[in-house]
Design a protein around this motif. Structure first.
Motif, short mmCIF file in Angstrom:
data_model
loop_
_atom_site.label_atom_id
_atom_site.label_comp_id
_atom_site.label_asym_id
_atom_site.label_seq_id
_atom_site.Cartn_x
_atom_site.Cartn_y
_atom_site.Cartn_z
N LEU A 174 -7.85 8.73 6.73
CA LEU A 174 -6.78 8.12 5.93
C LEU A 174 -6.26 6.86 6.62
O LEU A 174 -6.10 5.82 5.98
CB LEU A 174 -5.65 9.13 5.70
CG LEU A 174 -4.39 8.58 5.02
CD1 LEU A 174 -4.68 8.08 3.61
CD2 LEU A 174 -3.30 9.65 4.99
N HIS A 175 -6.02 6.93 7.92
CA HIS A 175 -5.53 5.76 8.66
C HIS A 175 -6.54 4.61 8.59
O HIS A 175 -6.14 3.45 8.45
CB HIS A 175 -5.22 6.13 10.11
CG HIS A 175 -3.98 6.98 10.23
ND1 HIS A 175 -3.37 7.21 11.44
CD2 HIS A 175 -3.25 7.65 9.31
CE1 HIS A 175 -2.31 7.99 11.25
NE2 HIS A 175 -2.23 8.27 9.97
N GLY A 176 -7.81 4.92 8.68
CA GLY A 176 -8.85 3.90 8.57
C GLY A 176 -8.82 3.22 7.21
O GLY A 176 -8.94 2.00 7.10
N LEU A 177 -8.64 4.02 6.15
CA LEU A 177 -8.57 3.47 4.80
C LEU A 177 -7.31 2.63 4.61
O LEU A 177 -7.35 1.56 4.00
CB LEU A 177 -8.64 4.61 3.78
CG LEU A 177 -8.73 4.23 2.31
CD1 LEU A 177 -9.84 3.22 2.02
CD2 LEU A 177 -8.91 5.48 1.46
N ILE A 178 -6.20 3.08 5.16
CA ILE A 178 -4.95 2.30 5.08
C ILE A 178 -5.12 0.96 5.77
O ILE A 178 -4.72 -0.08 5.23
CB ILE A 178 -3.76 3.09 5.68
CG1 ILE A 178 -3.41 4.30 4.79
CG2 ILE A 178 -2.53 2.18 5.84
CD1 ILE A 178 -2.44 5.29 5.44
N LEU B 120 -3.36 7.55 -2.52
CA LEU B 120 -3.26 6.29 -1.81
C LEU B 120 -3.47 5.18 -2.83
O LEU B 120 -4.47 5.19 -3.56
CB LEU B 120 -4.30 6.22 -0.69
CG LEU B 120 -4.20 5.01 0.24
CD1 LEU B 120 -2.84 4.97 0.95
CD2 LEU B 120 -5.32 5.04 1.26
N ILE B 121 -2.51 4.27 -2.91
CA ILE B 121 -2.50 3.22 -3.93
C ILE B 121 -2.54 1.87 -3.23
O ILE B 121 -1.78 1.64 -2.28
CB ILE B 121 -1.24 3.35 -4.81
CG1 ILE B 121 -1.24 4.74 -5.48
CG2 ILE B 121 -1.16 2.23 -5.84
CD1 ILE B 121 0.06 5.12 -6.13
N VAL C 89 0.89 -1.15 0.00
CA VAL C 89 0.00 0.00 0.00
C VAL C 89 0.93 1.21 0.00
O VAL C 89 1.82 1.31 0.85
CB VAL C 89 -0.93 -0.01 1.22
CG1 VAL C 89 -1.75 1.29 1.29
CG2 VAL C 89 -1.85 -1.22 1.20
N MET C 90 0.75 2.10 -0.98
CA MET C 90 1.65 3.24 -1.15
C MET C 90 0.92 4.57 -0.93
O MET C 90 -0.20 4.74 -1.39
CB MET C 90 2.22 3.27 -2.57
CG MET C 90 3.28 2.25 -2.88
SD MET C 90 4.85 2.48 -1.97
CE MET C 90 5.38 4.11 -2.48
N LEU C 91 1.60 5.46 -0.25
CA LEU C 91 1.15 6.84 -0.13
C LEU C 91 2.14 7.68 -0.93
O LEU C 91 3.34 7.67 -0.63
CB LEU C 91 1.14 7.29 1.33
CG LEU C 91 0.55 8.67 1.59
CD1 LEU C 91 -0.98 8.58 1.52
CD2 LEU C 91 0.97 9.19 2.94
#
Length: 161
Positions: free
Chosen positions: A150-154, A130-131, A47-49
């Motif tokens: 964002l943290h939830g999505l990660i 976010l990838i 998972v990339m930011l």
């Protein structure tokens, strides 16, 4: 009868949209501050930011500690971060910023603007993407993200196979 048809068409369009493929992240090559050559193919399975920023951007400077905290929180679980400095940012400024802030992730200087162009083109900073592990762009933020969301999505993306 008309309402039933409208409802059926609405349900069909939602189903079709849900099945739409996400936008694939472009294939890009870039050079990190340490001189190493990297390609986005190396992101596979992570998972990339990807954060497009500039030292002259007040919001970028303000959000960078949260980008660092996000990286530190998830890096042991298959998450990585790339900070891409915009082509107009003087390389010496970028290098000094990365060194003094001890940025714990890759920092690339997009001298030609080719990375920013491949992703949009990206023209506003900060722009953060976010990838997922499959190389699909899941979310694009222009401006500072809501870091809790964002943290939830990660978390969700890291849990995917």
């Amino acid at each position: 009868m008309l309402n039933r048809r409208a409802l059926a068409l609405s349900a069909l369009s939602v189903a079709l949209l849900a099945g739409c493929a996400k936008e694939q992240a472009p294939a890009v090559d870039y050079t990190l501050l340490d001189g190493s050559k990297v390609t986005s193919q190396q992101w596979a399975g992570k998972v990339m930011l990807v954060n497009f920023w500039a030292t002259s951007c007040a919001t970028c400077v303000k959000e960078m500690p949260q980008i660092v905290a996000t990286h530190d929180k998830f890096k042991s679980r298959g998450f990585d971060t790339l900070a891409v400095a915009m082509s107009y940012d003087p390389p010496a400024f970028v290098a000094r910023f990365a060194e003094t802030r001890k940025l714990p992730f890759g920092v690339a200087i997009d001298n030609t603007g080719s990375v920013a162009n491949a992703f949009g083109p990206v023209q506003m900073t900060p722009t953060t993407l976010l990838i997922n592990k499959r190389g699909e762009i899941v979310k694009r933020y222009v401006g500072e993200p809501d870091f809790a969301a964002l943290h939830g999505l990660i978390e969700k993306l890291l849990a995917e196979a």
